[in-house]
Scaffold this motif. Structure first.
Motif, PDB file in Angstrom:
ATOM      1  N   LEU A 267       1.199  -2.707  -1.470  1.00  0.00           N
ATOM      2  CA  LEU A 267       2.593  -3.151  -1.577  1.00  0.00           C
ATOM      3  C   LEU A 267       2.676  -4.649  -1.843  1.00  0.00           C
ATOM      4  CD1 LEU A 267       4.239  -1.068   1.293  1.00  0.00           C
ATOM      5  CD2 LEU A 267       5.015  -1.092  -1.093  1.00  0.00           C
TER       6      LEU A 267
ATOM      7  N   ALA B 196       4.522  11.652   0.142  1.00  0.00           N
ATOM      8  CA  ALA B 196       3.931  10.327  -0.039  1.00  0.00           C
ATOM      9  C   ALA B 196       4.977   9.302  -0.458  1.00  0.00           C
ATOM     10  CB  ALA B 196       2.807  10.401  -1.081  1.00  0.00           C
TER      11      ALA B 196
ATOM     12  N   ILE C 173       5.938   5.830   1.537  1.00  0.00           N
ATOM     13  CA  ILE C 173       5.830   4.517   0.883  1.00  0.00           C
ATOM     14  C   ILE C 173       7.146   3.760   0.998  1.00  0.00           C
ATOM     15  CG2 ILE C 173       5.617   3.400  -1.374  1.00  0.00           C
ATOM     16  CD1 ILE C 173       3.579   5.672  -2.058  1.00  0.00           C
TER      17      ILE C 173
ATOM     18  N   THR D 290      -4.701   4.450   5.213  1.00  0.00           N
ATOM     19  CA  THR D 290      -3.718   4.491   4.129  1.00  0.00           C
ATOM     20  C   THR D 290      -2.293   4.488   4.675  1.00  0.00           C
ATOM     21  OG1 THR D 290      -5.281   5.769   2.786  1.00  0.00           O
ATOM     22  CG2 THR D 290      -3.001   5.733   2.054  1.00  0.00           C
ATOM     23  N   PHE D 291      -2.008   5.383   5.611  1.00  0.00           N
ATOM     24  CA  PHE D 291      -0.661   5.501   6.171  1.00  0.00           C
ATOM     25  C   PHE D 291      -0.706   5.363   7.692  1.00  0.00           C
ATOM     26  CE2 PHE D 291      -0.295   7.972   2.180  1.00  0.00           C
ATOM     27  CZ  PHE D 291       0.803   7.350   1.619  1.00  0.00           C
TER      28      PHE D 291
ATOM     29  N   LEU E  95       2.269   3.379  -6.859  1.00  0.00           N
ATOM     30  CA  LEU E  95       1.634   3.269  -5.545  1.00  0.00           C
ATOM     31  C   LEU E  95       1.180   4.639  -5.051  1.00  0.00           C
ATOM     32  CD1 LEU E  95       4.125   0.803  -3.845  1.00  0.00           C
ATOM     33  CD2 LEU E  95       1.684   0.379  -4.120  1.00  0.00           C
ATOM     34  N   ARG E  96       2.056   5.621  -5.196  1.00  0.00           N
ATOM     35  CA  ARG E  96       1.739   6.969  -4.714  1.00  0.00           C
ATOM     36  C   ARG E  96       0.544   7.567  -5.460  1.00  0.00           C
ATOM     37  NH1 ARG E  96       3.742  10.433  -8.479  1.00  0.00           N
ATOM     38  NH2 ARG E  96       5.895  10.239  -7.830  1.00  0.00           N
TER      39      ARG E  96
ATOM     40  N   LEU F 185      -1.954   0.751   2.220  1.00  0.00           N
ATOM     41  CA  LEU F 185      -0.595   0.758   1.685  1.00  0.00           C
ATOM     42  C   LEU F 185       0.026  -0.630   1.778  1.00  0.00           C
ATOM     43  CD1 LEU F 185       1.888   2.009   0.518  1.00  0.00           C
ATOM     44  CD2 LEU F 185       2.425   3.003   2.750  1.00  0.00           C
ATOM     45  N   ASP F 186      -0.126  -1.303   2.923  1.00  0.00           N
ATOM     46  CA  ASP F 186       0.386  -2.672   3.055  1.00  0.00           C
ATOM     47  C   ASP F 186      -0.195  -3.580   1.969  1.00  0.00           C
ATOM     48  OD1 ASP F 186       1.826  -2.081   5.406  1.00  0.00           O
ATOM     49  OD2 ASP F 186       0.042  -2.402   6.634  1.00  0.00           O
TER      50      ASP F 186
ATOM     51  N   ARG G 219       7.733   2.521   4.510  1.00  0.00           N
ATOM     52  CA  ARG G 219       6.889   1.371   4.845  1.00  0.00           C
ATOM     53  C   ARG G 219       7.407   0.106   4.170  1.00  0.00           C
ATOM     54  NH1 ARG G 219       1.460   0.646   5.940  1.00  0.00           N
ATOM     55  NH2 ARG G 219       1.632   2.641   7.026  1.00  0.00           N
TER      56      ARG G 219
ATOM     57  N   THR H 142       7.028   2.652  -6.809  1.00  0.00           N
ATOM     58  CA  THR H 142       6.695   3.708  -5.853  1.00  0.00           C
ATOM     59  C   THR H 142       5.791   4.780  -6.452  1.00  0.00           C
ATOM     60  OG1 THR H 142       8.734   3.390  -4.592  1.00  0.00           O
ATOM     61  CG2 THR H 142       7.647   5.526  -4.378  1.00  0.00           C
TER      62      THR H 142
ATOM     63  N   LEU I 222      -2.598   5.767  -4.273  1.00  0.00           N
ATOM     64  CA  LEU I 222      -2.946   6.115  -2.894  1.00  0.00           C
ATOM     65  C   LEU I 222      -3.498   7.538  -2.808  1.00  0.00           C
ATOM     66  CD1 LEU I 222      -0.008   4.462  -0.953  1.00  0.00           C
ATOM     67  CD2 LEU I 222      -2.423   3.897  -0.736  1.00  0.00           C
TER      68      LEU I 222
END
Length: 454
Positions: free
Chosen positions: A244, A221, A225, A164-165, A260-261, A240-241, A228, A257, A264
């Motif tokens: 995005l 988080a 994000i 994820t990260f 996404l958060r 995450l990529d 990144r 954002t 994730l």
């Protein structure tokens, strides 16, 4: 005349005692806060549908055709219950797990390519590396019992945070993990207000107390994000990529954002907790039945090179996969799904009224005597033939089937084959786990095993 020796009853893996008498309102609340599965009537493993009233009308469905109607054919009539949403919304917002209708559909379309077979297979090396580190930790523990529930939680959180990260030094893994665990341990407990069907604006104190750590977790988080997004992808794209870069092919909408958060964090919760539980229960079952363990180890040793399973090995590990399927049948991480009927319907020939709670008790469905032969027994060979699709629902089904199901199965097979190729597992006397569901079906007390190096 030779005296006949009594036949020993077949040993069965641990199970939840089901209810034979009505619990009443207070009894139900007490049972729900201790173990959600303990409210299941024994009739749920003998009949296709059980109905009753505890504060409000409810129906428990164990019939594959009725499950198909709820999860597929009449999906929009059965949104997730307010109880489920109120439990999780403070932690994961309006993510895929919570959202309904158009808001859910566009997110699902945007996220679906993230979990394509190609992308999931590209992440297999992360799973193999985590499995190898787990082998090293278990070896270092020496000749003593190890709690494999704790070990599998560590392993799967390593995997999900890496995919994820990956490489983000500013992402506080332990902080996120601890905040989620603390919130879920209290917020996921049913309150009296939930049972009585009180409006969601009525406070549930447990969910209020746990929000401070969740706010901090969300800030961490969000910062990761945004960093990144500014830096861009580097190497093999992680979740995450991919998120995005993802967009809804119909509306071209992309996640901001906060969206996404929330998604994730949903993947982190679901992606490590449920997989860790499947692995822990699988290891408990392998220690329970040494013959099955020996067969699985022989398969793993014939396939796995260098002691660590790889993504390309999965197709050659069918018996290990059958063990995973059987563990998911006996101890499904999501032991119960809850929906609320919007309009009148008929299930199993019975009236369902608007506002009724419709429960899919997956734990009971997977042990229903009408659907399974010898349902409480651990028999991986039963998976040589596939059951009715809606008799086996560890990941749900229909349009809202768990988006990460293939990710979870891949990780579980890789880790289990790696462990089998390195150790022989034996149960520790007096340390039998108890299946307890608050949010997921956990082995309370841990899964304590002796791991003998090969």
């Amino acid at each position: 005349m030779t005296q006949m020796q009594p036949i020993e009853p077949q040993r069965l893996p641990v199970r939840v005692p089901l209810v034979t008498q009505p619990l009443g309102l207070w009894g139900s609340l007490k049972a729900l806060r201790r173990n959600v599965l303990s409210i299941l009537p024994e009739l749920t493993v003998k009949q296709p549908m059980v109905s009753g009233r505890t504060g409000k009308r409810w129906h428990m469905i164990m019939d594959p055709e009725a499950n198909r109607r709820v999860l597929l054919e009449n999906l929009d009539n059965y949104p997730k219950s307010l109880v489920t949403k109120n439990m999780l919304k403070p932690a994961i917002g309006e993510s895929l797990f919570i959202a309904e209708g158009a808001h859910w559909r566009w997110q699902r379309r945007a996220a679906a390519p993230v979990f394509s077979h190609r992308n999931v297979m590209n992440l297999a090396p992360v799973m193999s590396a985590a499995a190898e580190r787990s082998v090293e930790r278990v070896r270092e523990a020496g000749p003593r019992a190890v709690d494999f529930l704790s070990e599998m939680v560590t392993l799967t959180f390593d995997v999900i945070s890496d995919v994820t990260f990956s490489g983000d030094q500013g992402f506080d893994r332990d902080g996120v993990h601890n905040a989620l665990d603390a919130y879920i341990s209290e917020a996921a407990k049913i309150s009296l207000a939930d049972i009585l069907g009180l409006p969601d604006w009525v406070p549930r104190l447990g969910r209020t107390f746990g929000t401070g750590g969740v706010r901090d977790m969300k800030r961490v988080a969000d910062a990761a994000i945004e960093a990144r997004a500014a830096r861009g992808a580097d190497g093999v794209p992680d979740l995450l990529d991919l998120l995005l870069a993802g967009e809804d092919p119909e509306t071209k909408r992309k996640m901001k954002t906060s969206e996404l958060r929330d998604n994730l964090l949903t993947f982190i919760v679901a992606g490590h907790e449920t997989t860790a539980l499947t692995l822990a229960w699988s290891l408990y079952l392998l220690a329970f039945d040494q013959n099955v363990q020996d067969r699985a180890r022989a398969e793993a040793l014939s396939v796995v090179q260098g002691g660590v399973a790889q993504g390309q090995d999965i197709a050659r590990l069918p018996f290990v996969r059958q063990i995973v399927d059987e563990a998911l049948r006996l101890y499904p991480p999501a032991g119960m799904l809850e929906r609320t009927a919007r309009t009148a319907d008929t299930l199993c020939g019975r009236e369902v009224r608007p506002g009724d709670t419709v429960i899919l008790p997956i734990y009971a469905l997977h042990r229903n005597e009408l659907l399974w032969d010898d349902p409480d027994a651990f028999r991986p060979d039963r998976w040589a033939e596939k059951p009715d699709r809606y008799a086996y629902l560890p990941f749900g089904d229909g349009p809202r089937i768990c988006i990460g199901a293939s990710f979870a199965i891949q990780e579980t097979v890789i880790v289990l084959a790696t462990l089998l190729a390195n150790f022989r597992f034996k149960a520790v006397k007096g340390r039998t786990p108890e299946p307890v569901m608050i949010l997921t079906v956990r082995p309370e007390g841990g899964v304590w095993l002796e791991a003998e190096p090969l």
